[in-house]
Motif scaffolding. Structure first.
Motif, PDB file in Angstrom:
ATOM      1  N   ARG A 127      42.986  38.350  48.352  1.00 50.26           N
ATOM      2  CA  ARG A 127      41.808  38.172  48.184  1.00 50.26           C
ATOM      3  C   ARG A 127      42.529  38.282  45.927  1.00 50.26           C
ATOM      4  O   ARG A 127      43.608  38.872  45.998  1.00 50.26           O
ATOM      5  CB  ARG A 127      41.459  40.211  47.915  1.00 50.26           C
ATOM      6  N   ALA A 128      41.336  38.173  44.841  1.00 47.94           N
ATOM      7  CA  ALA A 128      41.596  38.139  43.145  1.00 47.94           C
ATOM      8  C   ALA A 128      40.852  39.218  42.891  1.00 47.94           C
ATOM      9  O   ALA A 128      39.769  39.123  43.257  1.00 47.94           O
ATOM     10  CB  ALA A 128      41.768  37.000  43.015  1.00 47.94           C
ATOM     11  N   SER A 129      40.983  39.853  41.909  1.00 42.25           N
ATOM     12  CA  SER A 129      40.328  40.894  41.482  1.00 42.25           C
ATOM     13  C   SER A 129      40.422  39.828  39.766  1.00 42.25           C
ATOM     14  O   SER A 129      41.810  40.327  39.073  1.00 42.25           O
ATOM     15  CB  SER A 129      40.890  42.013  41.838  1.00 42.25           C
ATOM     16  N   SER A 137      39.859  41.863  35.996  1.00 49.37           N
ATOM     17  CA  SER A 137      39.380  43.281  35.134  1.00 49.37           C
ATOM     18  C   SER A 137      39.409  43.134  33.542  1.00 49.37           C
ATOM     19  O   SER A 137      39.952  42.256  33.114  1.00 49.37           O
ATOM     20  CB  SER A 137      40.341  44.328  35.710  1.00 49.37           C
ATOM     21  N   GLU A 157      36.703  46.596  36.888  1.00 42.98           N
ATOM     22  CA  GLU A 157      36.632  45.071  37.278  1.00 42.98           C
ATOM     23  C   GLU A 157      35.269  44.765  37.473  1.00 42.98           C
ATOM     24  O   GLU A 157      34.245  45.065  38.012  1.00 42.98           O
ATOM     25  CB  GLU A 157      36.496  45.212  38.818  1.00 42.98           C
ATOM     26  N   ASP A 199      34.826  41.237  38.447  1.00 42.71           N
ATOM     27  CA  ASP A 199      34.160  40.443  40.007  1.00 42.71           C
ATOM     28  C   ASP A 199      35.362  40.375  41.023  1.00 42.71           C
ATOM     29  O   ASP A 199      36.929  40.791  40.433  1.00 42.71           O
ATOM     30  CB  ASP A 199      34.327  38.885  39.232  1.00 42.71           C
ATOM     31  N   SER A 200      34.970  39.923  41.871  1.00 44.63           N
ATOM     32  CA  SER A 200      36.178  39.918  42.920  1.00 44.63           C
ATOM     33  C   SER A 200      35.588  39.146  43.990  1.00 44.63           C
ATOM     34  O   SER A 200      35.030  38.199  44.473  1.00 44.63           O
ATOM     35  CB  SER A 200      36.740  41.336  44.273  1.00 44.63           C
ATOM     36  N   THR A 215      36.453  33.637  40.798  1.00 44.91           N
ATOM     37  CA  THR A 215      35.223  34.437  41.249  1.00 44.91           C
ATOM     38  C   THR A 215      34.934  33.867  39.947  1.00 44.91           C
ATOM     39  O   THR A 215      35.175  32.454  38.983  1.00 44.91           O
ATOM     40  CB  THR A 215      35.473  35.828  40.134  1.00 44.91           C
ATOM     41  N   THR A 236      49.799  40.950  39.332  1.00 45.56           N
ATOM     42  CA  THR A 236      48.805  41.156  38.371  1.00 45.56           C
ATOM     43  C   THR A 236      49.010  41.252  36.785  1.00 45.56           C
ATOM     44  O   THR A 236      50.238  40.679  36.657  1.00 45.56           O
ATOM     45  CB  THR A 236      48.531  42.818  38.326  1.00 45.56           C
TER      46      THR A 236
END
Length: 246
Positions: free
Chosen positions: A168-170, A172, A177, A179-180, A220, A240
């Motif tokens: 999973r990628a997030s 910000s 945040e 989108d993910s 995303t 990150t």
């Protein structure tokens, strides 16, 4: 001129309606050659428009690719002048560092995994020299697949138990945040996207070389950033990366 002056222009396809994708890649390669002659070094490649959100955003139905030069790579945690870009957006990706060449046609995702030395979380800064991002596939291809800059995280040695499709990628901006998404959004698996690239560049006499890295495509949609913003991308298990726009 649009790039050097940070002055966007209208879509090329409006001025040259007969332009096709082959013409657009020819323009891209000509610009690459000029920059290499000026002393720049080719360090990697990028794949764009791999996810459904990005294809929907720009109204296209296939990926594209561009080149990455040494002066396009920024350190994790660095600050970049917002004025360096025209209309930047950010997106979270996984980068592949190669230890073996990939020569198309016929490259598979399994061969990509076998040729990968390490992977890293990355934040791509995409930018369009086409005014207001009103572009077609041909426009973005000619514009080096809307490349701007890349922020790379620490390289993690690749192993078969790293399941990029499920990671999973997030994304910000300013700590919120935006989108993910998961890796399967990138053509089903980021390794599949890299295989697509190796095959797509083959007709141009190009191969993916050891020591080069590949930005595999966004998990995303992309978010606009402005002066004073900070942006970060997190990919589970990879860490990150962040950048500030001054």
């Amino acid at each position: 001129m649009a790039d050097s002056r940070r002055a966007p222009i209208g879509p090329l396809t409006q001025h040259f309606p007969e332009m096709d994708v082959a013409d657009a890649y020819a323009i891209q390669q000509r610009n690459l050659g000029r920059r290499l002659r000026r002393g720049r070094t080719l360090v990697g490649h990028k794949i764009g428009l791999t996810s459904a959100p990005m294809q929907t955003l720009l109204g296209v139905d296939e990926p594209d690719f561009g080149y990455l030069l040494d002066d396009m790579v920024a350190d994790n945690g660095s600050s970049l002048p917002r004025g360096r870009f025209c209309a930047p957006r950010v997106e979270p990706e996984v980068a592949f560092l190669l230890h073996s060449p990939l020569r198309g046609p016929g490259v598979t995702a399994a061969q990509v995994r076998g040729a990968t030395e390490a992977v890293a979380v990355a934040l791509e800064i995409v930018d369009s020299r086409i005014a207001d991002w009103k572009l077609t596939l041909c426009d973005t291809v000619a514009d080096n697949a809307s490349s701007g800059a890349v922020v790379l995280g620490s390289w993690r040695p690749y192993a078969e138990d790293i399941d990029l499709a499920r990671m999973r990628a997030s994304l910000s901006v300013n700590g919120t945040e935006i989108d993910s998404g998961v890796g399967s959004a990138v053509l089903g698996d980021p390794a599949t996207a890299v295989a697509w690239l190796a095959n797509a560049v083959a007709p141009f006499g190009t191969e993916l070389l050891p020591g080069q890295f590949v930005m595999s495509g966004s998990f995303t949609t992309a978010a606009f950033v402005h002066r004073g913003d900070s942006a970060s991308a997190t990919v589970a298990e990879l860490g990150t990366v962040s950048v500030a726009f001054t």
